[in-house]
Enzyme design. Structure first.
Site, short mmCIF file in Angstrom:
data_model
loop_
_atom_site.label_atom_id
_atom_site.label_comp_id
_atom_site.label_asym_id
_atom_site.label_seq_id
_atom_site.Cartn_x
_atom_site.Cartn_y
_atom_site.Cartn_z
CG ASP A 13 -1.76 -1.21 1.36
OD1 ASP A 13 -2.22 -1.72 0.33
OD2 ASP A 13 -1.92 -1.70 2.49
CE LYS A 16 3.21 -2.52 -4.43
NZ LYS A 16 2.70 -2.26 -3.08
N GLY A 40 -4.26 -4.60 -4.68
CA GLY A 40 -5.30 -3.72 -5.22
C GLY A 40 -4.71 -2.37 -5.51
CG HIS A 41 -2.25 -1.32 -8.30
ND1 HIS A 41 -1.60 -1.42 -7.12
CD2 HIS A 41 -1.46 -1.88 -9.23
CE1 HIS A 41 -0.44 -2.03 -7.33
NE2 HIS A 41 -0.34 -2.33 -8.60
CD GLN A 223 0.81 -8.87 -2.29
OE1 GLN A 223 1.59 -9.54 -2.92
NE2 GLN A 223 -0.41 -8.67 -2.68
P1 IMP Z 1 -2.51 -12.74 2.06
O1 IMP Z 1 -1.57 -12.20 1.05
O2 IMP Z 1 -3.96 -12.53 1.70
O3 IMP Z 1 -2.21 -14.17 2.42
O4 IMP Z 1 -2.30 -11.92 3.42
C1 IMP Z 1 -1.10 -12.00 4.17
C2 IMP Z 1 -0.72 -10.65 4.74
O5 IMP Z 1 -0.36 -9.77 3.71
C3 IMP Z 1 -1.85 -9.95 5.50
O6 IMP Z 1 -1.28 -9.21 6.57
C4 IMP Z 1 -2.43 -9.00 4.48
O7 IMP Z 1 -3.07 -7.91 5.08
C5 IMP Z 1 -1.16 -8.58 3.75
N1 IMP Z 1 -1.39 -8.15 2.37
C6 IMP Z 1 -1.63 -8.93 1.30
N2 IMP Z 1 -1.77 -8.19 0.20
C7 IMP Z 1 -1.58 -6.92 0.56
C8 IMP Z 1 -1.55 -5.68 -0.16
O8 IMP Z 1 -1.72 -5.62 -1.38
N3 IMP Z 1 -1.31 -4.58 0.57
C9 IMP Z 1 -1.08 -4.62 1.92
N4 IMP Z 1 -1.09 -5.75 2.62
C10 IMP Z 1 -1.34 -6.89 1.96
#
Ligand code: IMP
Length: 427
Positions: A13, A16, A40-41, A223
């Site tokens: 977040d 990017k 998510g963008h 991420q």
């Molecule tokens: P997962 O990727 O859904 O397995 O989540 C694992 C961890 O990564 C959690 O803490 C999510 O909140 C975090 N996370 C996954 N994708 C994003 C993102 O695009 N932005 C911020 N945090 C993310």
């Protein structure tokens, strides 16, 4: 060679999407290399707002090749929905390419993500519940379904039948859930396969050709570094490699093909989900930054946790990604504060440390050491040039670059493209 890997230097977040979009204007090719719909963008283009989860943001520019690499875990239902949504808004998808080696997020992965999180109770990771972890688990366990499997119905049915037998046994016996129907999943996948077929190819071969033609290729990480499976705050991480090295494994290009690595960082820090966060702040200051910065997750809408800029984290990001440049976002959000703080080190059991400890317990016990700088009162969002920023805002940016030993190439002060200030050209 004109290749740039863009990564998140914090917990995701970082903005990017906006920086990718800014660089995508110059790029010929934009590539996703890991993650899935957990990303998510939000993009603001010509008074329209686009939310993308899987398709690289270059798709909003006509004629750019957009690649979903093999390292992505692809939810076909979500991808088709995103594609239809874009087509309805007259976005041309002719240049979209999908790796035949990408793994599929299946309906049972999404259910398992939810069940696993519930079962973890207080130890929950706070996942996005998009099936990401279970899909990568199956990939590593060599029982994953891949995009290539969509192309032959006989093979698809045979492979899925064996996998589903084991999955259903686990789901019914361990979690007491209803079994998934093979026919139903095959039926759905067949429909998706027909829509996706024209876009599926060996994207490693395609990228090699494009790189050798000296095309400008942008690899867009999802991420962030601190969510990296190896280099993040394990186990509070995602299940892929958002760091720069992931771009090689996740697309099938060699490391020597990468020219620059750009790390995107907010002018402060945020994190969604659980896990340690040494420079975290709470109370009125956190509320203020959350509201001004609209710090709510694009994918899940969850309020993000807020902290001051953490140089220990960014130093870690500089090292594990080999950053050439930094792109600093959301600097405008900090306007109006008397002072701004930078966490320059941690104190752990009385000892000053400069690096992120591996142990979660140790990281949780770290106390931030702050440096306090004068703030600025002026609204930066309308200022045209970086040189015209208030001296204190410029000093803040320069201090960050000096502490990290990495030049700041871009500073962004708002969602519009003109609100990104270029200090160094990247492409
Ligand atoms: P997962 O990727 O859904 O397995 O989540 C694992 C961890 O990564 C959690 O803490 C999510 O909140 C975090 N996370 C996954 N994708 C994003 C993102 O695009 N932005 C911020 N945090 C993310």
């Amino acid at each position: 060679m004109s290749t740039v890997v863009l990564i998140g230097a914090q917990w995701g977040d970082e903005g990017k999407g906006k920086v990718t979009d800014f660089l995508a204007e110059k790029a010929d090719v934009v590539v996703r290399y890991q993650g899935g719909t957990n990303a998510g963008h939000t993009l603001n283009v010509a008074d329209k707002v686009f939310k993308l989860h899987l398709i690289p943001s270059g798709i909003l520019y006509p004629g750019k090749t957009c690649v979903i690499g093999n390292g992505v875990v692809l939810d076909p239902a979500a991808l088709v929905k995103e594609m239809v949504g874009l087509q309805e808004r007259n976005i041309d998808l002719a240049q979209l390419r999908i790796s035949d080696r990408a793994h599929l997020v299946m309906p049972y992965h999404k259910l398992l993500d939810e069940l696993d999180e519930k079962q973890r109770k207080e130890g929950k990771i706070g996942t996005t519940l998009r099936g990401i972890g279970p899909a990568y688990m199956d990939k590593v366990n060599r029982v994953g379904m891949r995009v290539a499997d969509l192309l032959d119905e006989l093979e698809l049915r045979e492979k899925l039948s064996a996998i589903l037998e084991a999955k259903n046994m686990f789901l019914t016996k361990v979690y007491g859930e209803q079994p998934f129907s093979l026919e139903r999943i095959v039926g759905e996948l067949r429909q998706y396969a027909e829509i996706l077929r024209p876009y599926i190819t060996d994207t490693s071969v395609l990228l090699e050709v494009l790189i050798l033609q000296n095309k400008k290729v942008l690899f867009e990480g999802a991420q962030g570094t601190m969510l990296d499976l190896d280099h993040g705050t394990y186990p509070y991480v995602t299940s892929s490699s958002p760091t720069a090295g992931g771009a090689c494994c996740g697309t099938g290009i060699g490391p020597l093909r990468i020219k620059h690595v750009v790390g995107v960082a907010k002018a402060y820090t945020t994190r969604v989900g659980d896990g340690p966060f040494p420079s975290e702040i709470t109370g009125a200051m956190a509320e203020r930054i959350r509201e001004i910065g609209r710090e709510y997750g694009t994918t899940t809408g969850r309020p993000r946790r807020i902290g001051w800029l953490d140089i220990v984290v960014l130093r870690h990001a500089c090292r594990v990604n080999g950053l050439s440049f930094l792109a600093l976002t959301l600097l405008d959000v900090l306007a109006g504060l008397e002072t701004v703080k930078i966490c320059t080190g941690y104190r752990l059991r009385g000892e000053l440390i400069a690096h992120v400890p591996a142990s979660l317990h140790a990281l949780d016990s770290c106390e931030p050491v702050f440096e306090e700088l004068p703030g600025w009162q002026e609204d930066l969002s309308g200022v045209e040039q970086f040189e015209d920023f208030p001296e204190t805002a410029k000093a803040y940016v320069r201090r960050i670059a000096r502490l990290l030993g990495v030049p700041v190439a871009l500073v962004s002060v708002g969602p519009e493209r003109l609100q990104t200030k270029v200090l160094h050209e990247i492409f």
